[in-house]
Design a protein around this motif. Structure first.
Motif, PDB file in Angstrom:
ATOM      1  N   GLY A   1       0.827  -1.198   0.000  1.00 42.48           N
ATOM      2  CA  GLY A   1       0.000   0.000   0.000  1.00 42.48           C
ATOM      3  C   GLY A   1       0.859   1.244   0.000  1.00 42.48           C
ATOM      4  O   GLY A   1       2.097   1.180   0.009  1.00 42.48           O
ATOM      5  N   LEU A   2       0.225   2.384   0.004  1.00 39.88           N
ATOM      6  CA  LEU A   2       0.943   3.660  -0.012  1.00 39.88           C
ATOM      7  C   LEU A   2       1.928   3.769   1.139  1.00 39.88           C
ATOM      8  O   LEU A   2       3.018   4.304   0.998  1.00 39.88           O
ATOM      9  CB  LEU A   2      -0.055   4.821   0.052  1.00 39.88           C
ATOM     10  N   LEU A   3       1.542   3.239   2.302  1.00 40.40           N
ATOM     11  CA  LEU A   3       2.390   3.329   3.489  1.00 40.40           C
ATOM     12  C   LEU A   3       3.297   2.113   3.635  1.00 40.40           C
ATOM     13  O   LEU A   3       3.955   1.955   4.645  1.00 40.40           O
ATOM     14  CB  LEU A   3       1.518   3.461   4.751  1.00 40.40           C
ATOM     15  N   GLY A   4       3.342   1.262   2.630  1.00 40.65           N
ATOM     16  CA  GLY A   4       4.019  -0.013   2.745  1.00 40.65           C
ATOM     17  C   GLY A   4       5.530   0.079   2.833  1.00 40.65           C
ATOM     18  O   GLY A   4       6.142   1.119   2.604  1.00 40.65           O
ATOM     19  N   TYR A   5       6.133  -1.047   3.166  1.00 38.38           N
ATOM     20  CA  TYR A   5       7.578  -1.134   3.287  1.00 38.38           C
ATOM     21  C   TYR A   5       7.985  -2.587   3.119  1.00 38.38           C
ATOM     22  O   TYR A   5       7.176  -3.510   3.247  1.00 38.38           O
ATOM     23  CB  TYR A   5       8.051  -0.617   4.655  1.00 38.38           C
ATOM     24  N   GLY A   6       9.246  -2.784   2.844  1.00 37.76           N
ATOM     25  CA  GLY A   6       9.793  -4.125   2.776  1.00 37.76           C
ATOM     26  C   GLY A   6       9.505  -4.824   1.465  1.00 37.76           C
ATOM     27  O   GLY A   6       9.316  -4.196   0.422  1.00 37.76           O
TER      28      GLY A   6
ATOM     29  N   GLN B   1      17.066  -6.541   3.540  1.00 43.70           N
ATOM     30  CA  GLN B   1      17.924  -5.595   2.815  1.00 43.70           C
ATOM     31  C   GLN B   1      17.211  -4.260   2.594  1.00 43.70           C
ATOM     32  O   GLN B   1      17.803  -3.185   2.744  1.00 43.70           O
ATOM     33  CB  GLN B   1      18.331  -6.205   1.476  1.00 43.70           C
ATOM     34  N   GLN B   2      15.923  -4.304   2.246  1.00 43.94           N
ATOM     35  CA  GLN B   2      15.190  -3.062   2.002  1.00 43.94           C
ATOM     36  C   GLN B   2      15.040  -2.245   3.280  1.00 43.94           C
ATOM     37  O   GLN B   2      15.145  -1.016   3.255  1.00 43.94           O
ATOM     38  CB  GLN B   2      13.825  -3.377   1.400  1.00 43.94           C
TER      39      GLN B   2
ATOM     40  N   SER C   1       7.807  -1.761  -5.042  1.00 45.44           N
ATOM     41  CA  SER C   1       7.720  -1.755  -3.589  1.00 45.44           C
ATOM     42  C   SER C   1       8.791  -0.827  -3.033  1.00 45.44           C
ATOM     43  O   SER C   1       9.942  -1.185  -2.905  1.00 45.44           O
ATOM     44  CB  SER C   1       7.924  -3.160  -3.032  1.00 45.44           C
ATOM     45  N   ARG C   2       8.392   0.400  -2.757  1.00 43.63           N
ATOM     46  CA  ARG C   2       9.306   1.393  -2.200  1.00 43.63           C
ATOM     47  C   ARG C   2       8.551   2.197  -1.149  1.00 43.63           C
ATOM     48  O   ARG C   2       7.334   2.358  -1.228  1.00 43.63           O
ATOM     49  CB  ARG C   2       9.806   2.370  -3.278  1.00 43.63           C
TER      50      ARG C   2
ATOM     51  N   MET D   1      11.006  -2.931  13.228  1.00 41.74           N
ATOM     52  CA  MET D   1      10.742  -3.884  12.160  1.00 41.74           C
ATOM     53  C   MET D   1      12.042  -4.409  11.555  1.00 41.74           C
ATOM     54  O   MET D   1      12.107  -5.541  11.089  1.00 41.74           O
ATOM     55  CB  MET D   1       9.885  -3.259  11.077  1.00 41.74           C
ATOM     56  N   VAL D   2      13.083  -3.576  11.546  1.00 40.47           N
ATOM     57  CA  VAL D   2      14.351  -4.050  10.970  1.00 40.47           C
ATOM     58  C   VAL D   2      14.963  -5.133  11.855  1.00 40.47           C
ATOM     59  O   VAL D   2      15.560  -6.088  11.362  1.00 40.47           O
ATOM     60  CB  VAL D   2      15.339  -2.874  10.757  1.00 40.47           C
ATOM     61  N   GLN D   3      14.799  -5.022  13.173  1.00 37.71           N
ATOM     62  CA  GLN D   3      15.288  -6.082  14.050  1.00 37.71           C
ATOM     63  C   GLN D   3      14.501  -7.378  13.839  1.00 37.71           C
ATOM     64  O   GLN D   3      15.065  -8.474  13.856  1.00 37.71           O
ATOM     65  CB  GLN D   3      15.188  -5.647  15.515  1.00 37.71           C
ATOM     66  N   LEU D   4      13.180  -7.236  13.620  1.00 38.95           N
ATOM     67  CA  LEU D   4      12.366  -8.424  13.350  1.00 38.95           C
ATOM     68  C   LEU D   4      12.824  -9.100  12.062  1.00 38.95           C
ATOM     69  O   LEU D   4      12.909 -10.326  11.984  1.00 38.95           O
ATOM     70  CB  LEU D   4      10.890  -8.036  13.257  1.00 38.95           C
ATOM     71  N   ALA D   5      13.099  -8.277  11.043  1.00 34.89           N
ATOM     72  CA  ALA D   5      13.544  -8.833   9.760  1.00 34.89           C
ATOM     73  C   ALA D   5      14.881  -9.543   9.913  1.00 34.89           C
ATOM     74  O   ALA D   5      15.092 -10.624   9.360  1.00 34.89           O
ATOM     75  CB  ALA D   5      13.629  -7.725   8.717  1.00 34.89           C
TER      76      ALA D   5
END
Length: 578
Positions: free
Chosen positions: A252-257, A340-341, A553-554, A564-568
């Motif tokens: 979505g617009l607010l998406g990530y990863g 990585q993202q 996906s950006r 979230m980066v620690q979870l990834a």
């Protein structure tokens, strides 16, 4: 003999309603008096009826029980409509009383005359006019049951003079019917077809919405059986992202990863309990959808298979037929891409951020996530606050996050926090408020003070309508009318008798939040943030993001993704090493 107003309140009490949100006045006076005389019922005086509807909607969403609000004739009940639209689109069972002008004056263009039975049709499952006492209690019970069973709004319209009249029929008693929605299990033929489709696919991706509530364990088991990456829409974040070794972020617009990439690289996408509206983000091919609401099936994307059923029960039914996939290449590649993202953007809020002035809103949200209670309820204003909540508020299965996700209204956070705090007086409730949204319904600060509700309002004060500015920028327009003079909301709150702090130095953010959270009553932390804390990544052009239809996906906005980066990173440990 009881009056019609007495009967009305008694039936609401029988239905489990504990309070009515509204403003007293003229046609509502008999109902308010009935509340006063009914033990176990409370009239909550809000400063705007719209806030009352938002509060009732929030209470209903959190508890799953019927909540109620009311508006007096004409302008009073018209003010309800925006909050009722939000409740209805969110699936919140709410009963709204829209009182009316004297019955003998209807149709004469009398003072304050409107036609509520027509006006509220679009935002309700039930909207009827009570024109005589003989219609009670049957009509109200029908309204109550419709709101409960269809999970939305019912509106009962009746003239104030009717409320004064004596009830004709006995009120009687009725136990709650359909308090918990029944599970819907798909037909055996659909389960078999679903299993065959899942077994044929080599690369499966699961995309989860709010309909996965209560199905976390089942989704994890299915993902493990399929070696499938799991992404989510904003509405599904709080239910599926925690304890999820298959997580690839949000679309979505607010998406990530890697969510978008996983969805478009898979040869089968399974939509689980989501009515995700942005069809440009969906692959429009190779898609299965499972939803308890049949009207949702296929209305956003082409489907290879539509399955009508509750997500949890459907997965339980199909799991014995699903073969264990042995190839993890797709899953492992998506987990690596996801990490990585997130790594690429994490520096945006960690590099010297504690010394940056104006304060970066990402930093405020990150600290807020750390110091908030593990079972906190967050209410989030539409706009940039949605971004910060999506990126930084870490779900854990106990926290709740409410927003105007489907209606997209401004000013929802503060009134929703009022309903949340009444519903859960012993839980920490935090309103993440934008300065634009707070200004719109700022009078509800007085509601916090009147009832000494311990809501903590955290204002992201950038003196700008940040999301609107972004919308103009991606359309290639110079932003205009989006910036305005800075307002000291802490001073306003202090004048209203609310504990408040204004923060301009990033080094003071943590202490200000912790002090506010320890305060026993309502508190406001007014954080002056950077109005320019949004930018378009250089690889995207205005045409690519026009209308929020992202082609890749950006992240649209600068900034990191908090924990979230620690979870990834931790999920990478699940990848088998050769």
């Amino acid at each position: 003999m009881p009056t019609v107003a007495d009967q009305f309140i008694e039936i609401l009490k029988q239905a489990g309603v504990q309070r009515v949100y509204g403003i007293v006045g003229d046609s509502l006076n008999p109902v308010v008096d009935a509340v006063r005389r009914t033990e176990g019922m409370e009239w909550v005086y809000v400063r705007h009826e719209e806030a009352g509807a938002f509060a009732a909607g929030a209470e209903a969403q959190l508890t799953g029980r019927l909540a109620a609000c009311a508006g007096s004739s004409g302008p009073g009940n018209l003010h309800l409509i925006n909050g009722l639209f939000d409740a209805h689109r969110s699936g919140a069972p709410v009963l709204a009383l829209a009182s009316h002008i004297p019955s003998e004056q209807i149709g004469t263009e009398f003072f304050q005359e409107t036609h509520p039975e027509e006006l509220f049709n679009e935002c309700s499952h039930f909207c009827e006019l009570l024109s005589q006492p003989e219609q009670m209690p049957r009509l109200l019970r029908h309204a109550v049951q419709t709101a409960r069973s269809k999970r939305g709004v019912s509106v009962l319209v009746f003239p104030g003079d009717l409320a004064h009249r004596q009830a004709v029929n006995p009120t009687g008693e009725q136990s709650p019917v359909g308090e918990e929605p029944a599970a819907v299990v798909p037909a055996k033929s659909e389960v078999q077809a679903l299993a065959e489709t899942l077994n044929r696919a080599e690369k499966v991706m699961l995309f989860c919405g709010a309909g996965v509530r209560g199905a976390h364990d089942e989704v994890m088991e299915l993902a493990g059986r399929l070696n499938a990456p799991v992404g989510h829409a904003l509405g599904g974040k709080e239910w599926i992202q925690y304890d999820n070794p298959f997580d690839v972020g949000m679309s979505g617009l607010l998406g990530y990863g890697a969510c978008y990439e996983a969805m478009h690289s898979a040869d089968l996408v399974v939509l689980l309990g989501t009515d995700f509206p942005y069809d440009n983000f969906l692959p429009q091919r190779n898609t299965v959808q499972i939803d308890i609401e049949p009207a949702h099936l296929g209305r956003r994307t082409k489907l290879d298979l539509a399955v009508h059923g509750d997500v949890r029960e459907t997965i339980r039914a199909v799991l014995p037929l699903v073969e264990q996939k042995t190839d993890r290449q797709f899953l492992d590649r998506m987990l690596q891409t996801h990490a990585q993202q997130l790594e690429r953007v994490v520096e945006a809020y960690t590099t010297n951020v504690e010394n940056r002035v104006p304060i970066h809103p990402e930093y405020v949200a990150d600290v807020l996530d750390e110091v908030a209670a593990d079972d906190a309820v967050f209410t989030v204003d539409t706009g940039m606050c949605n971004v910060w909540a999506a990126r930084y508020i870490t779900p854990n299965g106990r926290r709740r996050v409410l927003g105007s996700y489907k209606h997209g209204s401004m000013a929802n956070a503060l009134p929703q926090a009022i309903g949340a705090q009444f519903a859960y007086p012993d839980r920490q409730v935090i309103a993440m408020a934008g300065d634009g949204g707070l200004a719109m319904l700022m009078g509800e600060l007085l509601t916090l003070r009147t009832y000494q509700l311990p809501v903590k309002v955290v204002t992201f004060n950038n003196a700008s309508l940040g999301m609107v500015k972004l919308e103009m920028l991606v359309d290639g327009l110079p932003d205009h009318g989006t910036d305005y003079d800075s307002v000291d909301f802490a001073a306003i709150a202090a004048a209203a008798g609310i504990h408040s702090t204004r923060v301009t130095d990033p080094g003071d953010v943590r202490e200000a939040l912790m002090t506010a959270f320890q305060h026993p009553g309502p508190a406001l932390v007014d954080v002056v943030t950077d109005r320019n804390a949004l930018s378009i990544p250089p690889k995207l052009t205005g045409s690519q993001v026009k209308g929020f239809a992202l082609a890749v996906s950006r992240t649209v906005l600068s900034g990191g993704v908090g924990r979230m980066v620690q979870l990834a990173r931790s999920n990478l440990r699940n990848i088998p090493r050769p």
